[in-house]
Design a protein around this motif. Sequence first.
Motif, short mmCIF file in Angstrom:
data_model
loop_
_atom_site.label_atom_id
_atom_site.label_comp_id
_atom_site.label_asym_id
_atom_site.label_seq_id
_atom_site.Cartn_x
_atom_site.Cartn_y
_atom_site.Cartn_z
N LYS A 196 -7.20 45.45 -4.87
CA LYS A 196 -6.97 44.28 -5.71
C LYS A 196 -5.50 44.04 -5.98
N GLN A 209 -3.22 41.04 -4.32
CA GLN A 209 -3.36 39.63 -4.65
C GLN A 209 -2.07 38.82 -4.50
N ASN A 235 -11.10 43.74 4.31
CA ASN A 235 -11.96 42.62 3.93
C ASN A 235 -13.09 42.39 4.93
N ARG A 287 -16.96 42.93 -3.97
CA ARG A 287 -15.94 42.70 -2.94
C ARG A 287 -15.75 41.22 -2.62
N MET A 300 -12.45 39.18 -3.94
CA MET A 300 -11.24 39.54 -3.20
C MET A 300 -11.29 38.98 -1.78
N SER A 320 -10.65 35.19 -1.93
CA SER A 320 -9.24 34.93 -2.20
C SER A 320 -8.41 35.13 -0.94
N TRP A 321 -8.69 36.21 -0.23
CA TRP A 321 -7.96 36.51 1.01
C TRP A 321 -8.23 35.43 2.07
#
Length: 390
Positions: A226, A229, A244, A269, A272, A275-276
């Motif tokens: 995390k 970010q 990921n 998960r 994250m 977001s990725w």
Amino acid sequence: MPGEHAVLSPSGASRWLACTPSARLEMQYPDTSGAAAAEGTVAHALGEAIIRRHVFSGAERVKANAEIMRIEKDPYYCEDMQAHCEDYATFVIELFEEAKTRNSDAVIKVEQKLDLTDYVPEGFGTGDCIIIADGTLYIIDLKYGKGVLVSCENNKQMMLYALGALREFDFLYDIHAVSMTIYQPRLNNISTFEMPVRMLHKWAEDELVPRSKMAFEGVGEFAPGKHCQFCKARVQCKALAEYNLELAKYEFQKANLLEDADIADIMDRASMFTSWLNSIQEYALKEAVDNGKKWPGYKLVEGRSNRCYKDQDLVVKTLKDAGYPEDLLYTRSLLGITAMEKTITAKQFSVLLGDLVIKPAGKPTLVPATDKRPEWNSVESAVKDFSEVS
């Protein structure tokens, strides 16, 4: 040291302590700090000036007043910023005044440059506010952003600031505890964490010093998590991509149905991963638009758009000339709460409309068990709703 950027910046400490090669990897990428960072810089300058105006006198106070007048002309300045920074300054000043009741020799330092080289190679930082009194060192950090709620508990940035402040003042004062506070006025977040000086020094010796040396040299294993970010390299980092994409290779406990543990793990998960994935798409689009980058299997096209009037005044005149009444051409609605606060300022909104605003209960939302909000109880919620209606 203004304008310089440390290789191992305190603000990124949680990342480079966990993933030691990341700091050197990030150096390949330009600084992309945008409007939010510029706005934060102005807010910090305003908060500092308000504090200085109150706690100092003579030439220092005159200088602070002049600085406030300069900031008021900045395009990022607004009445909401003034209110938030006054609240922050009040918090600091009250803490200082309370410290003086216990120790008349209490000291306050604002925007204090901190040397961190005893612990971090070429390390330095700036403490927004430092107060020393009665054996306790207080560190207060203003965070003006409203995107991410930040906790002070075991916050590595704050612990670094505390070590830098101890290096500066410990030989003058008998300090045995450090109290660290993150102040986020736009999120109504005041988070405080305290630890003994001996525990802080033990952390520095056991973790900070050896891992900061590795980070400065750019060695060690990549450790995605995390903390990635805000890493500048997150879009092209292979370790993060592999981390990921493990979601797609998930080994389920049963062939046909997901177990409860499977669903919980996927949810843990998913944020994250999402977001990725969004950052990958944003990077690819920006490269295509700004630099003409051609991505294999993709092309840049014009997106969909909605129709709009070229000239609203001319539209109204044309329709009125054609005989349509003006009240047929407009709709009228009250400004929303956010827009209203911006129009009349948050302070005036609170004074005039505070009693006229309600906040209905939010819809149930699944969050990690570590979230500090109380657990939702469907029975309690139903009883509350019924009592409010009746």
